[in-house]
Design a protein around this motif. Structure first.
Motif, PDB file in Angstrom:
ATOM      1  N   ALA A  24       0.850  -1.197   0.000  1.00  0.00           N
ATOM      2  CA  ALA A  24       0.000   0.000   0.000  1.00  0.00           C
ATOM      3  C   ALA A  24       0.884   1.243   0.000  1.00  0.00           C
ATOM      4  O   ALA A  24       1.975   1.247   0.576  1.00  0.00           O
ATOM      5  N   GLY A  44      -6.240  -5.760  -5.664  1.00  0.00           N
ATOM      6  CA  GLY A  44      -5.841  -4.544  -4.965  1.00  0.00           C
ATOM      7  C   GLY A  44      -6.471  -3.321  -5.598  1.00  0.00           C
ATOM      8  O   GLY A  44      -7.401  -3.432  -6.392  1.00  0.00           O
ATOM      9  N   THR A  63      -9.456  -0.561  -9.768  1.00  0.00           N
ATOM     10  CA  THR A  63      -9.557  -1.777  -8.960  1.00  0.00           C
ATOM     11  C   THR A  63      -9.405  -3.009  -9.851  1.00  0.00           C
ATOM     12  O   THR A  63      -9.065  -2.892 -11.029  1.00  0.00           O
ATOM     13  N   THR A  86      -0.643   2.932  -5.145  1.00  0.00           N
ATOM     14  CA  THR A  86      -1.463   1.847  -4.622  1.00  0.00           C
ATOM     15  C   THR A  86      -2.147   2.342  -3.344  1.00  0.00           C
ATOM     16  O   THR A  86      -1.529   3.008  -2.527  1.00  0.00           O
ATOM     17  N   GLU A  88      -3.980  -0.012  -1.559  1.00  0.00           N
ATOM     18  CA  GLU A  88      -3.917  -1.268  -0.819  1.00  0.00           C
ATOM     19  C   GLU A  88      -2.751  -2.054  -1.427  1.00  0.00           C
ATOM     20  O   GLU A  88      -2.287  -1.710  -2.510  1.00  0.00           O
ATOM     21  N   ARG A 153     -14.754   0.906   0.546  1.00  0.00           N
ATOM     22  CA  ARG A 153     -13.362   0.467   0.427  1.00  0.00           C
ATOM     23  C   ARG A 153     -12.337   1.570   0.712  1.00  0.00           C
ATOM     24  O   ARG A 153     -11.239   1.273   1.162  1.00  0.00           O
TER      25      ARG A 153
END
Length: 177
Positions: A24, A44, A63, A86, A88, A153
């Protein structure tokens, strides 16, 4: 860009791309740098954003089964207008620009890629029109309808930025519902 067919294509020729897992908050492309890669998300999430007056403004969330690059930079060799990071831990296929140019000569790749590219272009166009025509309330409702998973999310300040509003305004809109 939705890419299950592109995943299949790349899996048949794994030498065409590298599968890499990032933690992340990894920066995949810096604003002002020339993009030499396209990222195809296996799992991710990525965020596309730029800086304005010291603030981060979110352009998009990428995503699973979507692809992203600074396409103007990637295709024309000019500096990127935004950052890709990123949100995640993410596993992506990295497709280098020179490989992409070679793939464009392949008719099977063209049949797979071009419809995805046009769909992505259409999505970006609709988002631009929404920013010009719709109220923040309407943009929020469209997000709820089309990509509700984003609201669960990602942090509220990223969602607010994506909608072009403050976190306080987003809270007010949510409270009205």
């Amino acid at each position: 860009m939705h890419i299950p067919d592109l995943h299949s294509f790349l899996k048949t020729d794994l030498h065409l791309s590298a599968e890499i897992t990032y933690p992340a908050k990894a920066i995949l492309l810096e604003e002002g740098k020339i993009s030499d890669k396209m990222f195809l998300v296996k799992n991710g999430a990525l965020r596309v954003f730029f800086y304005q007056d010291g603030k981060e403004l979110t352009l998009d969330f990428i995503t699973e089964n979507q692809a992203v690059s600074s396409f103007d930079s990637f295709l024309n060799g000019i500096p990127s207008d935004f950052v890709i990071e990123t949100l995640e831990p993410a596993t992506v296929y990295e497709l280098h620009a020179d490989t992409f140019q070679k793939l464009l000569e392949d008719q099977e790749f063209q049949r797979t890629f071009y419809p995805l590219f046009y769909k992505r272009f259409s999505e970006i166009n609709k988002r631009l029109i929404s920013f010009l025509r719709d109220s923040p309330q309407k943009r929020y409702e469209q997000l709820l309808k089309n990509r509700p998973e984003l609201l669960l999310r990602f942090p509220q300040h990223y969602i607010a930025s994506y909608l072009g509003i403050t976190s306080v305004s987003l809270s007010r809109i949510r409270n009205r519902r």
